[in-house]
Write a protein that holds these residues in place. Sequence first.
Motif, PDB file in Angstrom:
ATOM      1  N   ASP A   1      23.798 174.832  18.403  1.00  0.00           N
ATOM      2  CA  ASP A   1      22.958 175.871  19.007  1.00  0.00           C
ATOM      3  C   ASP A   1      21.463 175.722  18.739  1.00  0.00           C
ATOM      4  O   ASP A   1      20.677 176.581  19.101  1.00  0.00           O
ATOM      5  N   ARG A   2      21.056 174.593  18.115  1.00  0.00           N
ATOM      6  CA  ARG A   2      19.633 174.432  17.799  1.00  0.00           C
ATOM      7  C   ARG A   2      19.317 172.947  17.657  1.00  0.00           C
ATOM      8  O   ARG A   2      20.097 172.191  17.084  1.00  0.00           O
TER       9      ARG A   2
ATOM     10  N   SER B   1      22.059 170.695  16.012  1.00  0.00           N
ATOM     11  CA  SER B   1      23.374 171.325  15.873  1.00  0.00           C
ATOM     12  C   SER B   1      23.799 171.858  17.236  1.00  0.00           C
ATOM     13  O   SER B   1      23.095 171.673  18.225  1.00  0.00           O
TER      14      SER B   1
ATOM     15  N   ASP C   1       7.675 177.785  11.636  1.00  0.00           N
ATOM     16  CA  ASP C   1       8.347 176.563  12.104  1.00  0.00           C
ATOM     17  C   ASP C   1       7.492 175.350  11.779  1.00  0.00           C
ATOM     18  O   ASP C   1       6.262 175.444  11.647  1.00  0.00           O
TER      19      ASP C   1
ATOM     20  N   ASN D   1      11.871 174.696  18.043  1.00  0.00           N
ATOM     21  CA  ASN D   1      13.259 174.254  18.208  1.00  0.00           C
ATOM     22  C   ASN D   1      13.741 174.540  19.622  1.00  0.00           C
ATOM     23  O   ASN D   1      13.337 175.538  20.242  1.00  0.00           O
TER      24      ASN D   1
ATOM     25  N   VAL E   1      16.526 175.920  21.897  1.00  0.00           N
ATOM     26  CA  VAL E   1      17.647 176.864  21.796  1.00  0.00           C
ATOM     27  C   VAL E   1      18.089 177.228  23.214  1.00  0.00           C
ATOM     28  O   VAL E   1      17.362 177.006  24.179  1.00  0.00           O
ATOM     29  N   TRP E   2      19.290 177.775  23.309  1.00  0.00           N
ATOM     30  CA  TRP E   2      19.792 178.207  24.624  1.00  0.00           C
ATOM     31  C   TRP E   2      20.268 179.644  24.488  1.00  0.00           C
ATOM     32  O   TRP E   2      21.437 179.915  24.172  1.00  0.00           O
TER      33      TRP E   2
ATOM     34  N   SER F   1       7.550 180.799  23.522  1.00  0.00           N
ATOM     35  CA  SER F   1       8.632 179.989  24.084  1.00  0.00           C
ATOM     36  C   SER F   1       8.137 179.202  25.291  1.00  0.00           C
ATOM     37  O   SER F   1       7.154 179.578  25.934  1.00  0.00           O
TER      38      SER F   1
ATOM     39  N   GLU G   1      11.627 177.284  21.485  1.00  0.00           N
ATOM     40  CA  GLU G   1      11.212 178.532  20.841  1.00  0.00           C
ATOM     41  C   GLU G   1      10.348 178.198  19.631  1.00  0.00           C
ATOM     42  O   GLU G   1      10.727 177.357  18.805  1.00  0.00           O
TER      43      GLU G   1
ATOM     44  N   PRO H   1      17.885 176.350  28.784  1.00  0.00           N
ATOM     45  CA  PRO H   1      17.376 176.311  27.405  1.00  0.00           C
ATOM     46  C   PRO H   1      15.855 176.460  27.372  1.00  0.00           C
ATOM     47  O   PRO H   1      15.166 176.201  28.357  1.00  0.00           O
TER      48      PRO H   1
END
Length: 456
Positions: free
Chosen positions: A139-140, A137, A100, A82, A84-85, A26, A95, A92
Motif C-alpha cells: 500500500d505504499r 509495500s 517525509d 510516497n 499511495v492509492w 499530493s 502524497e 494512485p
Amino acid sequence: MANFPSLKLIDVCKVSPPPTAAAPSSLPLTFFDLIWLRFHPIQRLFFYEFSSNEISFHDVIVPKLKSTLSLTLRHYFPLAGNLVWPSQSDIPVVEFVEGDGVSMTVAEFDGDFYHLSGNGFREVLEFHPLVPELPVSHDRAAVIAIQVTKFQNKGFSIGITNHHAIIDGRSSTSFIKSWAQICMEESSIPTPKEMPLYDRSVINDPKDLAKLYAKVWQDLEGPNNKSLNLKIPETKHGLIRSTLEFTHQNIQKLKEWILNEKIKNENFDSSSCRISSFAIATAYLCICTAKLEGLKEGKLWFGFAADGRTRLKPQVPLNYFGNCLVGAVVCLERFELLSENGIILACDEISKAIRNLDDGALNGCENWGSQMSQLTTNYSKVQVISLSGSPRFGVYNADFGFGKPKKVEIVSAESPYVFSLTDSRNSDVVMEIGVVKERDEIEAFVDIFNQGFEFI
C-alpha cells in the motif's frame, strides 16, 4: 558462483526538504505515469574518482551530499513523498507530508573501483550492492532511494533507484543535475526553465486513459487490487556487462556508406538523406543482434521510447515533472537484416517509426496499459530489443564539485534484450552503449560490433 566483494553499511538516514519548503500535499498520476505503475525501478550508478586523498569522504563529501540533497528537495518535494492509492481514489497519487524524506545509505565497498567503472567485461551481479533497494509495500512505495559508497581511497559512487511511475529519464536527470549544481554552489537556484513543473493540466486525457490503465492494474491480480508492489524481473546468474562506444567517426562512416548505397538506387529519394545518429546507431545494433543470433527464421522486433513532450499537441513544457514517454515498435525480417543492405533497411524503418511518432504520438494508446501489465507479468517472455536511457540526457555533466563522473551505468538494464544508451565524457564518442549478454555471447557480440566498422 563467484565470490563478490563485500559491502559495509555505515549509515542509513532520511533526508528531508527544509521545513520551510512550500509544497502541495499530493500529486495525482497521469496515464503516462500509470503505464509504469508496477514496472521494475530504474537504477543509475555514477562513479566519481577522488581528485586527491585530502578530501575526506565521511567528513566532507557525505555531509555535503546530504545537506545539498535537502536543499534540492525544496524544488523536488514529490521525491521525498510516497506513492499511495487512497481507497476513495480511482488512481494512485504521490502524497507528501511534513517529515517525509528520501532514504540515503552510506556504505564502504572493497571492490575494484577501476574495474567496475571501466568498459570491460563485468558481471551484472557485481553492481547490485552499489544501488539501494526502493522501499515498497502493498500500500505504499517510496519514490527514490540513494546510496553513496566509498571505494578504498580511489573514489566513490552515487547509486539512485527511482520509481518509474513517478519520473521518466528526463525528470530524473533534471533532479540529479540540480542536486549536483546546488552541491557545487549552495546558493544556486534552478532557472525557470529548469524548475520542475507540476501542473497536471498540461497532460490532456480526453479518453480517460488514466482510469482505464488503473483499472487494468486493479484487475491484474484482482478484482479491485490496488497493490503497489513492483514486479521485479529475476536476475540471471552469469550475465556479463560491457560498454561499447559509437564514435563520431563510426557514425559518419556508416552514414556515408548508407547514403552512397542509396544514391546508386534509381529510385533514390533525396528526402531520405536526413538520417539521425540515433537511427544509424540503433539500426547497427539490430544488425549486430541478427548476426549474433544467426540464420534463424522470423522477425526481429525493436521497440524504443521517445520523449512525448515535444510531440504532443499542444506541446508539453520540457521541465514538466513526471512521465511523458511515447513508444514505437519496428518489425524487421531477419533474412533481410543479414543481407548486404540490411542496415539501410533497418535505418529506413527506424527513421519511418520516428516520423510516425511526430505525426501520431498517441496512436494505439488505449492498449498501452494492458500491454505493460502483460510485460511485467513475465519479463522473460519479452524478446523485443529495447533501450534504456538516452544520450540526450547529458548524465556526464552531473558534477557535484568533485569532477565529472568517470562512468555512468544503468544498472537496471540487465536483460540481454535491453541496450542502455548514455552520452560520454569522451568528446570523440557520440554515445556509450551498455550491453548485457551471457559470457560466450558478449564476446561474440563485441567482435561483431567492432568488426562491422572495418568492412565499411
